[in-house]
Design an enzyme around this catalytic site. Structure first.
Site, short mmCIF file in Angstrom:
data_model
loop_
_atom_site.label_atom_id
_atom_site.label_comp_id
_atom_site.label_asym_id
_atom_site.label_seq_id
_atom_site.Cartn_x
_atom_site.Cartn_y
_atom_site.Cartn_z
N CYS A 98 -2.09 -1.31 0.00
CA CYS A 98 -2.97 -1.58 -1.15
C CYS A 98 -3.99 -0.45 -1.30
O CYS A 98 -4.60 -0.03 -0.32
CB CYS A 98 -3.65 -2.91 -0.90
N CYS A 102 -7.63 -1.54 -8.12
CA CYS A 102 -7.22 -2.34 -9.29
C CYS A 102 -8.10 -3.56 -9.47
O CYS A 102 -8.23 -4.05 -10.59
CB CYS A 102 -5.78 -2.80 -9.15
N THR A 189 -11.21 -7.23 -1.19
CA THR A 189 -10.39 -6.03 -1.10
C THR A 189 -11.20 -4.78 -1.44
O THR A 189 -11.83 -4.73 -2.50
CB THR A 189 -9.20 -6.16 -2.07
N GLU A 255 -9.75 -6.09 3.92
CA GLU A 255 -10.59 -7.11 3.30
C GLU A 255 -11.79 -7.49 4.18
O GLU A 255 -11.78 -7.25 5.39
CB GLU A 255 -9.75 -8.37 3.02
N HIS A 290 -4.88 -9.24 -13.04
CA HIS A 290 -4.54 -8.87 -11.66
C HIS A 290 -3.12 -9.28 -11.30
O HIS A 290 -2.44 -8.60 -10.55
CB HIS A 290 -5.57 -9.45 -10.68
N TYR A 294 1.18 -7.03 -9.87
CA TYR A 294 1.93 -7.16 -8.62
C TYR A 294 3.37 -6.66 -8.66
O TYR A 294 3.91 -6.30 -7.63
CB TYR A 294 1.82 -8.61 -8.12
N CYS A 297 2.43 -2.71 -7.97
CA CYS A 297 2.08 -2.28 -6.60
C CYS A 297 3.07 -2.81 -5.57
O CYS A 297 3.50 -2.09 -4.69
CB CYS A 297 0.64 -2.61 -6.25
N GLU A 441 -0.80 -11.53 2.15
CA GLU A 441 -1.42 -10.93 0.97
C GLU A 441 -0.54 -11.14 -0.26
O GLU A 441 -1.03 -11.42 -1.36
CB GLU A 441 -1.68 -9.43 1.21
FE1 SF4 Z 1 -4.06 -3.89 -3.95
FE2 SF4 Z 1 -1.95 -4.34 -5.49
FE3 SF4 Z 1 -4.20 -5.76 -5.82
FE4 SF4 Z 1 -4.06 -3.15 -6.49
S1 SF4 Z 1 -2.92 -4.86 -7.43
S2 SF4 Z 1 -5.71 -4.16 -5.41
S3 SF4 Z 1 -2.75 -2.33 -4.89
S4 SF4 Z 1 -2.84 -5.76 -4.00
FE FE Z 2 -4.23 -7.79 -3.65
#
Ligand code: SF4
Ligand code: FE
Length: 492
Positions: A98, A102, A189, A255, A290, A294, A297, A441
């Site tokens: 991660c 974001c 995060t 985190e 958010h 996913y 990422c 996660e």
């Molecule tokens: Fe992390 Fe993915 Fe969330 Fe971005 S979208 S903060 S890379 S878990």
């Molecule tokens: Fe995350």
């Protein structure tokens, strides 16, 4: 825009109070426990300067017309939303973990449109103040920690009903200069290596919860703020190189628990204070932005897991087996399904009254619900292909030990043409990327599966589906066109 090195230098100027095992971490930039997360976030800065990636990682500010890092941008089109997903996949293909930025990006976008709508409806003046803050973020190219999740105490009770009122961040006092807030934010995060945090409410609220309807921006090192860094599976391995698997970028986002002990926030950094009616919308918008991410990422991370599975199969001498090939194809299919859904919810986005673009919330929630399943399956297939040795390998210190090393070299050798160390390193990478912290996660990051199911229940429009069936079965004879149009339109 800042480069990665400038971002790291800017962190040195901050003084966040960060604890781990009861001791204060002097510098998050230099400490082995936090450094990989700093490196990962730094890539979001560096890639903006790379001509190959520039188009994805930069944007033009709609406020100033200047070129900015996309992580500080307000989406102006569905193309912006699609580029975001492509950017995330591309960065994750390099970090394998991660890169944290974001969350603040999504918080900025949620706050932008929600403050606009709130002002329109209630006659407040938050949006103007928020735009000023946004300009500052864009100008300084800041990293923000999106701070939504409260500890929540007894889950059956609303914030105002909790035995301990601090289970949700709330306003304890206000005067002409600003407000004082207290509480904590959990699972934060990237918080310890951010510049500021953007606090948001964590749930829909009622008139009894007015004090909990608060959004504001706070520096990570503000007076009254401290952070307790979370443990991760195998985190002590960060003190060794090979044992980590991904020494450069670590695993997930580093985190922490952020405690806010009577923190003063001046009015110009307050973007919601008491407007409980808009808390639900704030949460929904942030969550949908958010959840959109996913398939980007985690798609990029899954590309690496798939590649690692294919590589380990070669090291083991199993690459040509039909069942291995089939499992690799399955991993590709699962990964692309995640990505396809992220692209879809972006392409199906729409313009909000503020002019900013919003993802299709139904599809965005489907993205994240798929992630809670597909990642487990992708990792399961990778474990299946790799073999049990990924869970039982001796330590790096034993590998480097003058007496023991030669035995590890000999007995961890598989196909003769591949060095043992390659197999060892790949095994460690798989262990790191498919282990406990990474899987949890995928399950709970951006919200737990039940939160998506609630959204699917609200947005799935089963009533319309029932009517479709009844019409075909000849039970409903007439179905007004306006009703049908309304059912298929804007899902917000
Ligand atoms: Fe992390 Fe993915 Fe969330 Fe971005 S979208 S903060 S890379 S878990
Ligand atoms: Fe995350």
């Amino acid at each position: 825009m800042k480069t990665g090195a400038q971002y790291i230098e800017s962190l040195r100027k901050l003084e966040p109070i960060v604890y781990f095992e009861g001791k204060q971490i002097e510098s998050v930039v230099d400490h082995p426990l936090t450094r990989p997360h700093v490196n990962s976030a730094a890539l979001t800065y560096d890639m903006a300067f790379d001509p190959v990636f520039e188009d994805l990682v930069t944007a033009t500010s709609h406020l100033t017309g200047k070129k900015i890092n996309r992580f500080t941008h307000i989406h102006q089109s569905t193309e912006d939303l699609v580029k975001k997903v492509k950017m995330l996949r591309m960065i994750a293909q390099r970090t394998g973990s991660c890169f944290q930025r974001c969350v603040g990006f999504d918080a900025l976008n949620a706050a932008y449109s929600t403050t606009f709508d709130m002002d329109q409806k209630l006659g407040t003046d938050y949006h103007k103040k928020f735009v000023e803050f946004l300009k500052f973020v864009q100008e300084e190219d800041l990293m923000l920690a999106g701070s939504m999740t409260d500890p929540k105490g007894d889950r059956s009770l609303k914030p105002g009903q909790q035995v301990d009122p601090d289970q949700f961040v709330h306003v304890v006092s206000k005067d002409e200069k600003g407000i004082v807030i207290r509480g904590a934010k959990q699972h934060m995060t990237g918080m310890v290596n951010s510049h500021w945090m953007l606090i948001m409410p964590t749930t829909a609220l009622t008139p009894d919860d007015k004090d909990y309807a608060v959004s504001c921006a706070v520096p990570v090192d503000a007076k009254g703020v401290f952070h307790i860094f979370g443990r991760q599976t195998n985190d002590k391995r960060k003190f060794d190189e090979m044992d980590q698997g991904n020494a450069e970028y670590g695993v997930v986002g580093g985190e922490c628990l952020t405690v806010l002990e009577d923190v003063f926030v001046p009015w110009d950094k307050v973007f919601m204070c008491g407007e409980y009616q808009f808390a639900g919308l704030f949460v929904e918008r942030f969550a949908s932005y958010h959840r959109q991410n996913y398939g980007g990422c985690k798609g990029g991370v899954s590309d690496i897991v798939t590649g690692a599975a294919a590589a380990i199969a070669e090291y083991n001498g199993a690459a040509k087996a039909a069942h291995v090939k089939d499992k690799i194809v399955e991993m590709v299919h699962l990964t692309e399904s995640l990505y396809a859904c992220s692209i879809a919810c972006s392409a199906e986005g729409h313009k909000l009254p503020s002019g900013a673009y919003y993802v299709d919330p139904l599809l965005a929630n489907v993205v994240k619900l798929n992630v809670t399943r597909n990642i487990y399956e992708i990792c399961r297939l990778c474990h299946d292909i790799a073999g049990g040795f990924i869970a039982t390998m001796p330590s790096e210190k034993d590998y480097k030990d003058p007496k023991l090393g030669k035995y590890i070299e000999k007995y961890y050798k598989a196909v003769a043409s591949f060095p043992t160390e390659e197999r060892y390193r790949m095994g460690r990478l798989i262990e790191n990327m498919t282990g406990g912290t990474a899987l949890v996660e995928s399950m709970h990051g951006a919200g737990s599966p039940q939160a998506m199911r609630v959204m699917l229940t609200r947005q799935g429009n089963v009533e319309h589906k029932k009517e479709l069936a009844k019409r075909l079965a000849g039970i409903i004879k007439e179905y007004p066109a306006e009703k049908e149009a309304a059912a298929t339109k804007d899902k917000e």
